[in-house]
Design a protein around this motif. Structure first.
Motif, short mmCIF file in Angstrom:
data_model
loop_
_atom_site.label_atom_id
_atom_site.label_comp_id
_atom_site.label_asym_id
_atom_site.label_seq_id
_atom_site.Cartn_x
_atom_site.Cartn_y
_atom_site.Cartn_z
N ALA A 214 0.67 -1.22 -0.04
CA ALA A 214 -0.07 -0.08 0.00
C ALA A 214 0.69 1.32 -0.10
N LEU A 215 1.92 1.15 -0.76
CA LEU A 215 2.80 2.31 -0.94
C LEU A 215 2.03 3.52 -1.71
N PHE A 216 2.07 4.53 -1.61
CA PHE A 216 1.57 5.78 -2.64
C PHE A 216 2.08 5.45 -3.91
N PRO A 217 1.49 5.59 -5.03
CA PRO A 217 -0.01 5.84 -4.97
C PRO A 217 -1.08 4.66 -5.01
N LEU A 218 -0.50 3.42 -4.81
CA LEU A 218 -1.35 2.27 -4.63
C LEU A 218 -1.81 1.78 -3.23
N HIS A 219 -2.10 3.12 -2.44
CA HIS A 219 -2.61 2.78 -1.12
C HIS A 219 -4.18 3.01 -0.87
N LEU A 278 4.06 12.70 2.89
CA LEU A 278 3.57 13.84 2.83
C LEU A 278 1.99 13.62 2.51
N TYR A 279 1.75 12.90 1.48
CA TYR A 279 0.43 12.71 1.21
C TYR A 279 -0.56 12.04 2.34
N GLY A 280 0.01 10.93 2.77
CA GLY A 280 -0.56 9.93 3.76
C GLY A 280 -1.01 11.00 5.04
N SER A 281 -0.15 11.78 5.57
CA SER A 281 -0.16 12.99 6.75
C SER A 281 -1.28 13.67 6.14
N ALA A 282 -1.05 14.48 4.97
CA ALA A 282 -2.19 15.45 4.86
C ALA A 282 -3.45 14.85 4.81
N LEU A 283 -3.62 13.73 4.37
CA LEU A 283 -5.18 13.08 4.38
C LEU A 283 -5.47 12.65 5.87
N ALA A 284 -4.68 12.37 6.67
CA ALA A 284 -4.80 11.77 7.84
C ALA A 284 -5.30 13.15 8.69
N LEU A 285 -4.82 14.41 8.29
CA LEU A 285 -5.19 15.66 8.95
C LEU A 285 -6.64 15.92 8.65
N ARG A 286 -7.14 15.57 7.63
CA ARG A 286 -8.60 15.89 7.12
C ARG A 286 -9.38 15.04 7.74
#
Length: 491
Positions: A214-219, A278-286
């Motif tokens: 599940a590494l970005f972008p296949l997460h 960075l992307y996973g953290s940004a989505l977690a913030l939302r």
């Protein structure tokens, strides 16, 4: 050798025993937890001086099945044993003998032991086909467990797992056709003679394993599957399952194909890892749901693991710091196993007690559930990378390796990821301590259940407090490419 065989075979025996034992099957965890943890401790003590392993039945490779444990395998096996043992004991609260037998309570335990055996098999196998068998058993058990929460999420998981398996198998076929063996050490010897075919096969294997990790972008399949599952299942999926496919990726590039990697491959893994952070953290913030936040956090935290490729394999002054990057990766994998399982177990108890999985349902919960909140906070500290946790040691070593090798963009990503983790994990913690009144909660099925996430949280902290011995273990017997760098090994 017999010890490695026991660590793989015993969970399979427990799986069969749980099927035969029926409603008494859950009691087997009281035997399996101390036995498997004790064997994992024994292995770590044995591997601390020299790698442990050999071919089953005394047959030489490639006829014999090669099992081998280096320092990394022993450390991860111990961390996974602690995680699985505590999670299994926690699962007694939902699938124990005190409740009426259901389909889920009957099927949970065989799947649990099957998953445990598959993880151990991945950690000690040194053959691409045996690794395939192990990762398939792991995927079957994981998908079936994910269906406990959401059948749609489990179907999505199944589709991506099948696609990943197909890509992996095609890659294995190509490599076997090119070099005539699937043993990792023999592939390393013969790969330079068929460089192009082997690299194409390795690319297919990597694509399949990236999907399973599940590494970005296949997460995309991970957050719904992990977020909807019951707490014990979420803990197993997030702590153990996604690490197994990553370990195979390490074995392929650091043991079977050192010296064949191109700078573009190393950079590609690093860029994907940084993007995941960075992307996973940004989505977690939302996220407004507690388990969804923790699930997206997994996407971000998995990205740190892939930084081992550029930090141990690229840069100008890499050699003295490659082993440090390898140790950092081992610390992060172990600390994430313990802390993430603890977070999911604590979150499950909070959601049960409050009847609400959203942030606003957590208000004042620290006064009603002090032990659970304390466990959640300790696990969060490790994920943020704050001292004295195991997560801190991992990110500190990664930071040192990136700066020493002149790869400062990765240092910036590591710092940014830590700050973002603090931001998204502080939100639920702030809610738990908000207000002045103690909220009314639904009593837990058993008063001892909060001790499970607390034990995992303490283990994550102990990994940092007692970091010298774990570090020595993780870098003992590391592959040549892990010590000298991927590009420094002659093909």
């Amino acid at each position: 050798m017999n010890l490695l065989f026991a660590l793989v075979a015993l969970p399979l025996l427990f799986m069969l025993a749980s099927l035969v034992a029926g409603r008494h099957g859950p009691r087997l965890i009281w035997l399996a937890a101390p036995l498997m943890t004790g064997l994992a401790v024994w292995l770590a003590m044995a591997v601390h001086t020299a790698p442990e392993g050999g071919a089953l039945g005394g047959w030489p490779v490639p006829l014999g099945i090669m099992l081998e444990a280096d320092g990394l395998a022993a450390a991860l096996m111990l961390a996974s044993a602690i995680t699985a043992a505590i999670t299994g004991l926690f699962a007694l609260g939902s699938y124990g003998t005190t409740r009426a037998e259901t389909t889920r309570s009957y099927t949970f335990w065989p799947l649990f032991y099957g998953l445990w055996a598959a993880v151990n098999a991945v950690l000690v196998s040194r053959d691409l086909f045996n690794l395939y068998v192990a990762i398939e058993l792991l995927s079957i058990c994981a998908v079936a467990l994910a269906a406990f929460g959401s059948r749609k999420a489990a179907m999505d998981y199944l589709m991506i797992a099948l696609a990943g398996s197909l890509a992996y198998l095609l890659g294995v076929v190509l490599i076997f056709a090119a070099v005539g063996t699937l043993d990792l050490s023999l592939i390393a010897e013969r790969a330079p003679e068929a460089r192009t075919s082997v690299l194409i096969g390795a690319a297919l294997i990597s694509a399949g394993l990236i999907a399973k990790t599940a590494l970005f972008p296949l997460h995309g399949w991970l957050p719904p599957a992990h977020g909807a599952a019951p707490p014990a299942v979420s803990a197993l999926l997030s702590a153990l399952v996604v690490k197994a496919s990553f370990v195979i990726l390490l074995r392929v590039w650091f043991e079977a194909l050192p010296g064949l990697t191109q700078p573009a491959i190393i950079t590609g893994f690093g860029v994907l890892g940084a993007a995941a952070i960075l992307y996973g953290s940004a989505l977690a913030l939302r996220q407004e749901g507690l388990k969804a936040l923790i699930a997206y956090s997994t996407v971000a935290q998995l990205g740190y693991l892939f930084l081992v490729f550029p930090l141990a394999g690229g840069g100008e002054a890499i050699t003295p710091w490659a082993a440090g990057a390898w140790g950092a990766m081992g610390f992060h994998a172990s600390a994430h196993m313990l802390a993430k399982a603890g977070l999911f177990l604590a979150a499950g108890l909070m959601i049960h007690a409050s009847g609400n999985g959203r942030m606003d349902g957590l208000t004042g919960l620290a006064r009603a559930m002090p032990v659970t909140t304390f466990a959640f906070a300790l696990c969060a500290v490790s994920l943020m990378g704050l001292p004295p946790s195991g997560g801190f040691m991992a990110k500190y070593l990664m930071l040192i390796s990136s700066l020493a090798s002149g790869q400062w963009p990765y240092a910036l990503v590591i710092i940014a990821g830590g700050l973002m983790a603090a931001a998204y994990l502080f939100r639920p913690l702030a809610r738990m301590f908000a207000g002045t009144e103690t909220p009314a909660i639904t009593p837990l099925p058993h008063n001892w259940l909060p001790l499970a996430p607390l034990a995992l949280a303490i283990a994550a902290m102990a990994l940092g407090l007692l970091s010298a011995a774990p570090y020595e273990l993780m870098v003992s017997g590391l592959p040549e490419a892990g010590e000298a760098g991927l590009e420094e090994v002659e093909p």
